[in-house]
Enzyme design. Structure first.
Site, short mmCIF file in Angstrom:
data_model
loop_
_atom_site.label_atom_id
_atom_site.label_comp_id
_atom_site.label_asym_id
_atom_site.label_seq_id
_atom_site.Cartn_x
_atom_site.Cartn_y
_atom_site.Cartn_z
N ASP A 1 34.95 45.40 49.19
CA ASP A 1 34.84 46.27 48.01
C ASP A 1 34.81 45.37 46.77
O ASP A 1 35.84 45.09 46.17
CB ASP A 1 36.02 47.24 47.98
CG ASP A 1 35.91 48.24 46.84
OD1 ASP A 1 34.95 48.16 46.05
OD2 ASP A 1 36.80 49.11 46.73
N HIS A 2 33.61 44.92 46.42
CA HIS A 2 33.46 43.90 45.39
C HIS A 2 32.63 44.39 44.21
O HIS A 2 31.72 45.22 44.37
CB HIS A 2 32.77 42.65 45.97
CG HIS A 2 33.73 41.66 46.54
ND1 HIS A 2 33.75 40.34 46.13
CD2 HIS A 2 34.69 41.77 47.46
CE1 HIS A 2 34.69 39.69 46.79
NE2 HIS A 2 35.28 40.54 47.62
N GLY B 1 44.22 42.38 45.24
CA GLY B 1 43.00 42.16 44.48
C GLY B 1 42.68 40.72 44.17
O GLY B 1 43.46 39.80 44.42
N GLU B 2 41.46 40.54 43.63
CA GLU B 2 40.99 39.23 43.17
C GLU B 2 40.47 39.36 41.75
O GLU B 2 39.83 40.36 41.39
CB GLU B 2 39.85 38.71 44.07
CG GLU B 2 40.24 38.44 45.50
CD GLU B 2 39.46 39.34 46.46
OE1 GLU B 2 38.64 40.15 46.01
OE2 GLU B 2 39.71 39.23 47.68
N ASN C 1 36.82 40.49 40.91
CA ASN C 1 36.38 41.88 40.87
C ASN C 1 37.09 42.72 39.82
O ASN C 1 36.52 43.66 39.28
CB ASN C 1 36.59 42.51 42.25
CG ASN C 1 35.90 41.73 43.33
OD1 ASN C 1 34.70 41.55 43.30
ND2 ASN C 1 36.67 41.24 44.29
N SER D 1 49.88 37.90 53.10
CA SER D 1 49.56 36.50 53.37
C SER D 1 50.80 35.64 53.60
O SER D 1 50.67 34.44 53.84
CB SER D 1 48.75 35.90 52.20
OG SER D 1 49.49 35.97 50.99
N GLY D 2 51.98 36.24 53.55
CA GLY D 2 53.19 35.44 53.74
C GLY D 2 54.39 36.31 54.04
O GLY D 2 54.32 37.54 54.05
#
Length: 322
Positions: free
Chosen positions: A37-38, A106-107, A110, A173-174
């Site tokens: 979803d970008h 999120g990133e 985006n 991620s951790g």
């Protein structure tokens, strides 16, 4: 039994192509399909970023058995969580119960497009947790008013609510993320084949058994050199890892950050070429770590039809044989 999926990579294909690929992947026999979803591709050479939710709505109508999933949607900056709840509920109805809502923090790539600041990771996780609570509340069908740290909701209600709601997968991620989100999510999403992540999720997850959903790129091509060249052109950003990829704001940033990544470096991390046994074997770390679901990314739009017509079926047989 492990489920194997096909990735609708919105960064590298247009919307009509993605719908066609989705139909073909179901015909081949893949168990599920995930969509990124970008708003931007990772690199300009990838060249696409159609709206995932419109694509998935169309995919829901041309498929009938394959499960669908966002991998993943950020419900905090570009989208308000109340809007995500409505989209997810509608898609679940359209797909007749085949949809799982994959969520993540999120990133910047985006989320920056709406002009808001990019929060530090701790704040992004705070926002994600609050968003999950809002989405869960709305999927009950009740009227929801919410006054939180990051979001407000004023007398919102979903008028079309699917029976059974929408399962939620959360990207982690951790260890800290697992401890926080395993009690909130139905399923775990991660791209790292680390057994400790699976074990940690199992320890902290409450309720029914959950799926552990991973993803791995491959680059099939009859010509191995062509496969490596394509993977390097389109996927060299992959070497950066999550902690880098989450914060860079534009494709130009990813191009700069990956300028010293060589084709041989990409070939070491992404299985490339015509050898289906080698491509299948590349998923083994996920199997050994205990993942229940693994989505394959075939790199590149060029040759995607040929991959689905010639290689995807035999590859799936080899994956199941593992």
């Amino acid at each position: 039994m492990t489920n194997f999926g096909y990735t609708l990579m919105t960064e590298q294909s247009g919307p009509r192509e993605l719908v066609r690929y989705a139909q073909k992947a179901e015909d081949v026999g893949y168990d599920f399909e995930v969509s990124s979803d970008h708003a931007f591709p990772w690199l300009e050479s990838m060249g696409h970023a159609p709206y995932a939710w419109t694509v998935l709505g169309a995919v829901a109508q041309v498929t009938s058995t394959v499960e669908l999933m966002t991998y993943v949607t950020c419900p905090t900056i570009r989208y308000h969580p109340a809007v995500v709840a409505q989209k997810a509920a509608t898609l679940q109805i359209l797909s007749e119960g085949r949809f799982t809502l994959g969520l993540g923090a999120g990133e910047n790539l985006n989320e920056h497009i709406v002009g808001e600041r990019w929060p530090a990771v701790g704040e992004r996780q705070d926002m994600l947790e609050e968003a999950i609570h809002i989405i869960r509340a709305l999927e009950s069908g009740d009227v929801v008013t919410w006054e939180g740290t990051h979001f407000r909701v004023d007398q919102a209600k979903l008028w079309d609510v699917p029976d059974g709601g929408v399962p939620i997968g959360v990207a982690v991620s951790g260890a800290k993320g697992i401890e926080r989100f395993a009690p909130l999510g139905d399923h775990m999403i991660t791209t790292d084949p680390v057994p400790e992540l699976v074990q940690g999720w199992n320890e902290h997850h409450q309720g029914a058994p959950s799926r552990k959903i991973g993803q791995i790129p491959i680059c099939w091509d009859p010509d191995e050199d062509a496969a490596v060249a394509r993977a390097h052109d389109l996927f060299r950003w992959f070497a950066g890892g999550w902690h880098v990829n989450a914060d860079l704001p534009t494709p130009a940033s990813f191009d700069s950050a990956s300028q010293f990544v060589r084709p041989e470096d990409v070939a070491e991390s992404i299985a490339c070429g015509p050898d289906l046994d080698r491509l299948a074997e590349s998923v083994r770390p996920f199997l050994d770590a205990g993942f229940t679901d693994i989505a394959i990314v075939q790199v590149g739009d060029e040759g995607q039809d040929r991959f689905l017509d010639e290689a995807a079926g035999p590859l799936l047989e080899k994956l199941r044989a593992l």
